[in-house]
Design a protein around this motif. Structure first.
Motif, PDB file in Angstrom:
ATOM      1  N   GLY A  37       0.843  -1.196   0.000  1.00 41.50           N
ATOM      2  CA  GLY A  37       0.000   0.000   0.000  1.00 41.50           C
ATOM      3  C   GLY A  37       0.869   1.233   0.000  1.00 41.50           C
ATOM      4  N   SER A  38       1.690   1.359  -1.043  1.00 40.03           N
ATOM      5  CA  SER A  38       2.699   2.408  -1.026  1.00 40.03           C
ATOM      6  C   SER A  38       2.083   3.786  -1.153  1.00 40.03           C
ATOM      7  N   SER A  39       0.762   3.858  -1.176  1.00 43.30           N
ATOM      8  CA  SER A  39       0.185   5.178  -1.294  1.00 43.30           C
ATOM      9  C   SER A  39       0.371   5.976  -0.014  1.00 43.30           C
ATOM     10  N   GLN A  40       0.793   5.283   1.055  1.00 40.28           N
ATOM     11  CA  GLN A  40       0.945   6.022   2.294  1.00 40.28           C
ATOM     12  C   GLN A  40       2.318   6.653   2.430  1.00 40.28           C
ATOM     13  N   ALA A  41       3.137   6.479   1.398  1.00 36.72           N
ATOM     14  CA  ALA A  41       4.447   7.130   1.458  1.00 36.72           C
ATOM     15  C   ALA A  41       4.245   8.625   1.333  1.00 36.72           C
ATOM     16  N   SER A  42       4.532   9.326   2.400  1.00 41.39           N
ATOM     17  CA  SER A  42       4.300  10.763   2.342  1.00 41.39           C
ATOM     18  C   SER A  42       5.357  11.412   1.470  1.00 41.39           C
ATOM     19  N   THR A  43       5.005  12.567   1.002  1.00 39.82           N
ATOM     20  CA  THR A  43       5.913  13.222   0.078  1.00 39.82           C
ATOM     21  C   THR A  43       7.218  13.582   0.755  1.00 39.82           C
ATOM     22  N   THR A  44       7.140  13.911   2.038  1.00 41.12           N
ATOM     23  CA  THR A  44       8.359  14.293   2.740  1.00 41.12           C
ATOM     24  C   THR A  44       9.336  13.130   2.774  1.00 41.12           C
ATOM     25  N   LYS A  45       8.796  11.950   3.115  1.00 42.59           N
ATOM     26  CA  LYS A  45       9.693  10.784   3.162  1.00 42.59           C
ATOM     27  C   LYS A  45      10.280  10.517   1.794  1.00 42.59           C
ATOM     28  N   LEU A  46       9.434  10.680   0.778  1.00 42.36           N
ATOM     29  CA  LEU A  46       9.903  10.414  -0.559  1.00 42.36           C
ATOM     30  C   LEU A  46      11.026  11.351  -0.940  1.00 42.36           C
ATOM     31  N   LEU A  47      10.869  12.639  -0.608  1.00 40.15           N
ATOM     32  CA  LEU A  47      11.915  13.596  -0.930  1.00 40.15           C
ATOM     33  C   LEU A  47      13.194  13.270  -0.177  1.00 40.15           C
ATOM     34  N   LYS A  48      13.012  12.828   1.076  1.00 39.60           N
ATOM     35  CA  LYS A  48      14.216  12.485   1.837  1.00 39.60           C
ATOM     36  C   LYS A  48      14.928  11.292   1.221  1.00 39.60           C
ATOM     37  N   GLU A  49      14.128  10.285   0.799  1.00 38.03           N
ATOM     38  CA  GLU A  49      14.720   9.142   0.098  1.00 38.03           C
ATOM     39  C   GLU A  49      15.457   9.590  -1.145  1.00 38.03           C
ATOM     40  N   THR A  50      14.811  10.488  -1.885  1.00 38.24           N
ATOM     41  CA  THR A  50      15.424  10.956  -3.128  1.00 38.24           C
ATOM     42  C   THR A  50      16.743  11.655  -2.847  1.00 38.24           C
ATOM     43  N   CYS A  51      16.751  12.523  -1.845  1.00 40.12           N
ATOM     44  CA  CYS A  51      17.985  13.240  -1.542  1.00 40.12           C
ATOM     45  C   CYS A  51      19.092  12.273  -1.157  1.00 40.12           C
ATOM     46  N   SER A  52      18.768  11.294  -0.298  1.00 42.55           N
ATOM     47  CA  SER A  52      19.837  10.387   0.124  1.00 42.55           C
ATOM     48  C   SER A  52      20.296   9.510  -1.029  1.00 42.55           C
ATOM     49  N   TYR A  53      19.359   9.161  -1.906  1.00 43.81           N
ATOM     50  CA  TYR A  53      19.763   8.331  -3.040  1.00 43.81           C
ATOM     51  C   TYR A  53      20.685   9.090  -3.979  1.00 43.81           C
ATOM     52  N   ILE A  54      20.348  10.367  -4.225  1.00 48.25           N
ATOM     53  CA  ILE A  54      21.217  11.161  -5.098  1.00 48.25           C
ATOM     54  C   ILE A  54      22.588  11.317  -4.457  1.00 48.25           C
ATOM     55  N   LYS A  55      22.594  11.518  -3.133  1.00 56.29           N
ATOM     56  CA  LYS A  55      23.901  11.654  -2.470  1.00 56.29           C
ATOM     57  C   LYS A  55      24.710  10.373  -2.586  1.00 56.29           C
ATOM     58  N   SER A  56      24.045   9.232  -2.435  1.00 59.06           N
ATOM     59  CA  SER A  56      24.805   7.986  -2.536  1.00 59.06           C
ATOM     60  C   SER A  56      25.292   7.766  -3.965  1.00 59.06           C
ATOM     61  N   LEU A  57      24.501   8.167  -4.938  1.00 60.09           N
ATOM     62  CA  LEU A  57      24.957   8.052  -6.330  1.00 60.09           C
ATOM     63  C   LEU A  57      26.166   8.952  -6.568  1.00 60.09           C
ATOM     64  N   HIS A  58      26.138  10.161  -6.017  1.00 57.40           N
ATOM     65  CA  HIS A  58      27.285  11.055  -6.152  1.00 57.40           C
ATOM     66  C   HIS A  58      28.531  10.423  -5.555  1.00 57.40           C
ATOM     67  N   ARG A  59      28.335   9.804  -4.380  1.00 56.32           N
ATOM     68  CA  ARG A  59      29.487   9.194  -3.728  1.00 56.32           C
ATOM     69  C   ARG A  59      30.039   8.060  -4.562  1.00 56.32           C
TER      70      ARG A  59
END
Lengths: 90, 211
Positions: A37-59
């Motif tokens: 039921g991934s509809s409960q993923a709030s946008t804030t969490k999603l943005l945080k995931e996105t930021c950390s993922y981009i940072k890990s890709l940069h690394r």
């Protein structure tokens, strides 16, 4: 800028377009944080995931460029290696 | 130099391709699909651009003239530039990467002639400006995350929220392809150099690396 969006009359973008973009972004992220039921993923969490993922890709890119620069330094001494690679890539 | 002439030939071909492909892409819908970064063709295009850029880096800095962290920074910048060129100017972050480098080079050249006219980027600290009025649920936490995201993606720190999301998804897909291509190139180089050193003869061994 506003002319590029497909349905932009005026300045406001509809809510469903944003949700569509958010779901597309979510599909790109590694599925580590996705639950049932991934509809409960709030946008804030999603943005945080996105930021950390981009940072890990940069690394990762930084690590890879470290490795590549080391390899290039050692490769200078055998130029036949560069010839082989160039012939493979063309 | 053969390498510079071949790279300018590649650039000219790139520009022609950008002109023709810009005419046939319809304006409706998103201009930069994240899925295009997963095609094999894009991977090949990027790999060859990356290789050319790395050769230029190697030619520009002969062995042990630059320190190791500086050289890896050069490699990283060359890889980012190649990625931005592979985007063919259809995404904001790619244009920002190329423009910032050009601006930096120009500023370095004209530093003495006139004062650097880089305007301080003053974006308002109020959280409400990035959202269209009348849209609910724009809490400060969300706007903070959006600002962090805007700082991570090059050139997107002032974008409104939906454009930022679209740029970020394209950027993530492009970064993933960059990681895949650089990993593959590192594998090839390490296998070539290890096999060359193992043969210990120094002459060209024409054994292809395992695919």
């Amino acid at each position: 800028m506003s002319g590029r969006r497909s349905s932009s009359r005026g300045n406001s973008v509809s809510e469903e377009e944003i949700n569509e973009l958010i779901s597309k972004l979510q599909s790109l992220l590694p599925a580590s944080a996705r639950r049932r039921g991934s509809s409960q993923a709030s946008t804030t969490k999603l943005l945080k995931e996105t930021c950390s993922y981009i940072k890990s890709l940069h690394r990762e890119v930084d690590d890879l460029s470290d490795r590549l620069s080391d390899l290039m330094a050692t490769m200078d001494h055998n130029s036949p290696g560069a010839e082989i690679i160039r012939s493979l890539l063309r | 130099m053969a390498s510079t002439s071949s790279s300018t030939a590649v650039d000219e071909r790139e520009r022609k391709r950008k002109r023709t492909s810009g005419g046939e892409s319809p304006a409706a819908g998103a201009e930069a699909q994240p899925s295009k970064w997963q095609t094999r063709r894009e991977h090949e295009i990027y790999s060859s651009k990356l290789f050319e850029a790395l050769r230029l880096v190697r030619a520009g800095s002969p062995a042990s003239s630059t320190t190791t962290p500086a050289r890896s920074r050069l490699v990283r910048e060359a890889a980012d530039r190649a990625l931005a060129v592979a985007a063919r100017g259809r995404s904001r972050w790619s244009r920002a990467i190329l423009a910032s480098r050009r601006r930096r080079l120009q500023a370095a050249h004209r530093a003495r002639l006139r004062a650097p006219t880089v305007p301080p980027s003053r974006h308002p600290s109020a959280a409400g400006t990035s959202a269209a009025p009348g849209k609910a649920s724009k809490t400060p936490a969300l706007a903070r995350k959006a600002k962090v995201l805007g700082r991570l993606v090059p050139g997107c720190h002032k974008l409104p929220f939906p454009a930022l999301l679209s740029e970020a998804s394209d950027y993530i897909a492009a970064l993933e392809m960059q990681v895949r291509a650089m990993t593959a190139l590192a594998e090839v180089l390490s296998s070539v150099s290890s096999s060359a050193s193992a043969s210990a003869s120094g002459s060209s061994s024409s054994s292809p690396p395992p695919a």
